[in-house]
Design an enzyme around this catalytic site. Structure first.
Site, PDB file in Angstrom:
ATOM      1  NE  ARG A 166      -2.508  -1.565   3.264  1.00 56.91           N
ATOM      2  CZ  ARG A 166      -2.481  -2.680   3.864  1.00 56.91           C
ATOM      3  NH1 ARG A 166      -2.928  -3.679   3.078  1.00 56.91           N
ATOM      4  NH2 ARG A 166      -2.051  -2.915   4.921  1.00 56.91           N
ATOM      5  CD  GLU A 214       0.151 -10.072  16.908  1.00 51.62           C
ATOM      6  OE1 GLU A 214      -0.256  -9.572  15.648  1.00 51.62           O
ATOM      7  OE2 GLU A 214      -0.356 -10.161  17.910  1.00 51.62           O
TER       8      GLU A 214
HETATM    9  P1  AMP Z   1       4.504  -2.219  11.447  1.00 52.92           P
HETATM   10  O1  AMP Z   1       5.595  -2.803  10.720  1.00 52.92           O
HETATM   11  O2  AMP Z   1       4.347  -3.057  12.563  1.00 52.92           O
HETATM   12  O3  AMP Z   1       4.654  -0.751  11.739  1.00 52.92           O
HETATM   13  O4  AMP Z   1       3.428  -2.378  10.497  1.00 52.92           O
HETATM   14  C1  AMP Z   1       3.170  -1.499   9.467  1.00 52.92           C
HETATM   15  C2  AMP Z   1       2.736  -2.283   8.179  1.00 52.92           C
HETATM   16  O5  AMP Z   1       1.820  -3.502   8.423  1.00 52.92           O
HETATM   17  C3  AMP Z   1       2.169  -1.314   7.033  1.00 52.92           C
HETATM   18  O6  AMP Z   1       2.992  -2.022   5.994  1.00 52.92           O
HETATM   19  C4  AMP Z   1       0.765  -1.635   7.184  1.00 52.92           C
HETATM   20  O7  AMP Z   1       0.151  -1.488   6.018  1.00 52.92           O
HETATM   21  C5  AMP Z   1       0.341  -3.181   7.964  1.00 52.92           C
HETATM   22  N1  AMP Z   1      -0.257  -2.969   9.087  1.00 52.92           N
HETATM   23  C6  AMP Z   1      -0.111  -3.174  10.245  1.00 52.92           C
HETATM   24  N2  AMP Z   1      -1.094  -3.021  11.273  1.00 52.92           N
HETATM   25  C7  AMP Z   1      -2.125  -2.811  10.389  1.00 52.92           C
HETATM   26  C8  AMP Z   1      -3.435  -2.158  10.869  1.00 52.92           C
HETATM   27  N3  AMP Z   1      -4.074  -2.218  11.831  1.00 52.92           N
HETATM   28  N4  AMP Z   1      -4.189  -2.097   9.710  1.00 52.92           N
HETATM   29  C9  AMP Z   1      -3.857  -2.027   8.447  1.00 52.92           C
HETATM   30  N5  AMP Z   1      -2.512  -2.388   8.009  1.00 52.92           N
HETATM   31  C10 AMP Z   1      -1.833  -2.637   9.088  1.00 52.92           C
END
Ligand code: AMP
Length: 174
Positions: free
Chosen positions: A58, A95
């Site tokens: 995205r 996770e």
């Molecule tokens: P992070 O690495 O934990 O910061 O996760 C960010 C990535 O995971 C991004 O590319 C987001 O598109 C996706 N992502 C993580 N959590 C969500 C959420 N609650 N809703 C939508 N996309 C998420």
């Protein structure tokens, strides 16, 4: 314009406990999409950005449009097995387990001033991996930019002194 009202929260997607922030409802609304792009463009217009790097998938949507608006190049940071030429990679924590992102070795030139873009920052692992690759390739990350920030997960702390900017923030799971 209130961009928040164009985001759809889908509980328990893709798995139990995740409150998924669906941006397709914003993208399909021409005025909301245009407004979001305008906000980003105005922020970076005079910042001397030479490349926008977008995180799969995205991050490509906003990143590519922004690169076009800022008259600079676009670079995709892709999931494993997608890039055809010589690449570097960084692992990041999920996770459960790890994943990795990849960039072509010649995607960034020494001295490039880079804007890193994704749709959302949660824990910050994804964007940190992209920033590390940009640095390895000789670029400087000017800022990381997101449509949405889940502030309660404190993802921006992972970025150290690299600035982060977001258009919409959520301070709790909703
Ligand atoms: P992070 O690495 O934990 O910061 O996760 C960010 C990535 O995971 C991004 O590319 C987001 O598109 C996706 N992502 C993580 N959590 C969500 C959420 N609650 N809703 C939508 N996309 C998420």
């Amino acid at each position: 314009m209130k961009l928040e009202k164009h985001i759809r929260t889908v509980p328990h997607f893709p798995k139990e406990g995740i409150m998924f922030k669906d941006i397709t409802t914003l993208l399909k609304h021409k005025d909301a999409f245009r407004f979001a792009i305008k906000e980003f463009t105005e922020r970076y217009r005079d910042s001397g950005i030479t490349k926008v790097v977008g995180a799969e998938s995205r991050g490509f949507i906003f990143g590519a449009v922004l690169a076009h608006e800022l008259n600079c190049g676009f670079v995709p940071a892709r999931k494993k097995g997608k890039l055809p030429a010589k690449s570097i990679s960084e692992e990041y924590e999920l996770e459960y387990g790890t994943d990795s992102l990849h960039m072509h070795e010649d995607a960034i030139e020494k001295g490039d001033k880079v804007l890193v873009v994704d749709d959302l920052i949660a824990t910050g692992g994804t964007v940190k991996a992209v920033c590390d690759m940009v640095k390895k390739l000789g670029g400087t990350v000017v800022e990381c930019s997101f449509l949405i920030e889940l502030t309660f997960l404190k993802g921006r702390e992972k970025l150290g002194n690299i600035p982060a900017f977001s258009l919409i923030t959520y301070d709790s799971e909703e």
